[in-house]
Design a protein around this motif. Structure first.
Motif, PDB file in Angstrom:
ATOM      1  N   SER A 154       0.877  -1.196  -0.147  1.00  0.00           N
ATOM      2  CA  SER A 154      -0.074   0.191   0.150  1.00  0.00           C
ATOM      3  C   SER A 154       0.845   1.205  -0.094  1.00  0.00           C
ATOM      4  N   SER A 155       1.927   1.219   0.706  1.00  0.00           N
ATOM      5  CA  SER A 155       2.763   2.476   0.878  1.00  0.00           C
ATOM      6  C   SER A 155       3.405   2.789  -0.512  1.00  0.00           C
ATOM      7  N   GLU A 156       3.902   1.737  -1.121  1.00  0.00           N
ATOM      8  CA  GLU A 156       4.736   1.912  -2.359  1.00  0.00           C
ATOM      9  C   GLU A 156       3.372   2.473  -3.431  1.00  0.00           C
ATOM     10  N   THR A 157       2.400   1.655  -3.425  1.00  0.00           N
ATOM     11  CA  THR A 157       1.323   2.451  -4.306  1.00  0.00           C
ATOM     12  C   THR A 157       1.155   3.726  -3.983  1.00  0.00           C
ATOM     13  N   ASP A 158       0.878   3.998  -2.770  1.00  0.00           N
ATOM     14  CA  ASP A 158       0.604   5.507  -2.364  1.00  0.00           C
ATOM     15  C   ASP A 158       1.687   6.279  -2.719  1.00  0.00           C
ATOM     16  N   ALA A 159       3.054   5.947  -2.841  1.00  0.00           N
ATOM     17  CA  ALA A 159       4.099   6.665  -3.309  1.00  0.00           C
ATOM     18  C   ALA A 159       4.099   6.969  -4.618  1.00  0.00           C
ATOM     19  N   ALA A 160       3.754   5.987  -5.569  1.00  0.00           N
ATOM     20  CA  ALA A 160       3.685   5.913  -6.753  1.00  0.00           C
ATOM     21  C   ALA A 160       2.663   6.915  -7.614  1.00  0.00           C
ATOM     22  N   LEU A 161       1.351   6.762  -6.769  1.00  0.00           N
ATOM     23  CA  LEU A 161       0.209   7.453  -7.277  1.00  0.00           C
ATOM     24  C   LEU A 161       0.494   8.922  -6.831  1.00  0.00           C
ATOM     25  N   THR A 162       1.061   9.293  -5.740  1.00  0.00           N
ATOM     26  CA  THR A 162       1.339  10.598  -5.367  1.00  0.00           C
ATOM     27  C   THR A 162       2.492  11.458  -6.284  1.00  0.00           C
ATOM     28  N   ALA A 163       3.610  10.515  -6.672  1.00  0.00           N
ATOM     29  CA  ALA A 163       4.528  10.853  -7.419  1.00  0.00           C
ATOM     30  C   ALA A 163       3.763  11.155  -8.858  1.00  0.00           C
ATOM     31  N   ILE A 164       2.913  10.448  -9.433  1.00  0.00           N
ATOM     32  CA  ILE A 164       2.303  10.636 -10.737  1.00  0.00           C
ATOM     33  C   ILE A 164       1.414  11.669 -10.493  1.00  0.00           C
ATOM     34  N   GLU A 165       0.451  11.868  -9.733  1.00  0.00           N
ATOM     35  CA  GLU A 165      -0.084  13.154  -9.324  1.00  0.00           C
ATOM     36  C   GLU A 165       0.667  14.382  -9.316  1.00  0.00           C
ATOM     37  N   SER A 166       1.834  14.519  -8.884  1.00  0.00           N
ATOM     38  CA  SER A 166       2.649  15.391  -8.947  1.00  0.00           C
ATOM     39  C   SER A 166       3.587  15.694 -10.103  1.00  0.00           C
ATOM     40  N   GLY A 167       3.233  14.935 -11.266  1.00  0.00           N
ATOM     41  CA  GLY A 167       4.083  15.074 -12.367  1.00  0.00           C
ATOM     42  C   GLY A 167       5.175  14.220 -12.655  1.00  0.00           C
ATOM     43  N   ALA A 168       5.232  13.004 -12.006  1.00  0.00           N
ATOM     44  CA  ALA A 168       6.529  12.147 -12.352  1.00  0.00           C
ATOM     45  C   ALA A 168       6.316  11.696 -13.716  1.00  0.00           C
ATOM     46  N   THR A 169       7.355  11.542 -14.112  1.00  0.00           N
ATOM     47  CA  THR A 169       7.765  10.728 -15.545  1.00  0.00           C
ATOM     48  C   THR A 169       7.439   9.262 -15.540  1.00  0.00           C
ATOM     49  N   VAL A 170       6.600   8.830 -16.259  1.00  0.00           N
ATOM     50  CA  VAL A 170       6.379   7.339 -16.201  1.00  0.00           C
ATOM     51  C   VAL A 170       7.305   6.616 -17.594  1.00  0.00           C
ATOM     52  N   ILE A 171       8.092   5.635 -16.908  1.00  0.00           N
ATOM     53  CA  ILE A 171       8.911   4.803 -17.877  1.00  0.00           C
ATOM     54  C   ILE A 171       8.541   3.455 -18.143  1.00  0.00           C
ATOM     55  N   ASP A 172       8.296   2.904 -19.203  1.00  0.00           N
ATOM     56  CA  ASP A 172       8.074   1.429 -19.534  1.00  0.00           C
ATOM     57  C   ASP A 172       9.396   1.235 -20.232  1.00  0.00           C
ATOM     58  N   VAL A 173       9.972   0.040 -19.373  1.00  0.00           N
ATOM     59  CA  VAL A 173      11.260  -0.433 -19.911  1.00  0.00           C
ATOM     60  C   VAL A 173      11.046  -1.763 -20.678  1.00  0.00           C
ATOM     61  N   ARG A 174       9.944  -1.784 -21.034  1.00  0.00           N
ATOM     62  CA  ARG A 174       9.904  -3.170 -21.865  1.00  0.00           C
ATOM     63  C   ARG A 174      10.285  -2.821 -23.412  1.00  0.00           C
ATOM     64  N   THR A 175      10.248  -4.054 -24.242  1.00  0.00           N
ATOM     65  CA  THR A 175      10.694  -3.880 -25.644  1.00  0.00           C
ATOM     66  C   THR A 175       9.627  -3.080 -26.336  1.00  0.00           C
TER      67      THR A 175
END
Length: 112
Positions: free
Chosen positions: A21-42
């Motif tokens: 839950s804390s990791e999910t909260d941190a990621a959601l907060t980061a995205i809401e704050s404008g974090a860049t999302v990187i997909d490292v798949r092919t």
């Protein structure tokens, strides 16, 4: 895609990755704050479905370090892949390059 839809997509992504839950909260907060999302798949995996707005930088490509090295090191990044293994490897490389604000988004599942 609206910010709400993006946040909901990432919440689904993180839930499927088995993040706490804390990791999910941190990621959601980061995205809401404008974090860049990187997909490292092919590129083929990315083309089959990805988080809207995510950058595709294949961690298995020989130029991965060069490509991520061009990004600002002082920004926040949420990194994800198919199972969570490549995102962890990507984060290790990024930390070696001097990135400090990284969140492992873990695994991705196609979003409907």
């Amino acid at each position: 895609m609206t910010l709400l839809a993006l946040v909901m997509s990432v919440a689904a992504l993180l839930g499927l990755a088995g993040c706490s839950s804390s990791e999910t909260d941190a990621a959601l907060t980061a995205i809401e704050s404008g974090a860049t999302v990187i997909d490292v798949r092919t590129p083929a995996e990315y083309d089959s479905g990805h988080v809207d707005g995510a950058l595709n930088i294949d961690v298995q490509a020989p130029d991965f370090a060069e490509k991520v090295g061009e990004l600002p090191k002082d920004e926040t990044y949420v990194v994800y892949c198919r199972s969570g293994n490549r995102s962890a490897a990507a984060i290790d490389i990024m930390e070696d390059l001097g990135f400090t604000d990284l969140i492992d988004g873990g695994a991705y599942s196609s979003l409907s």
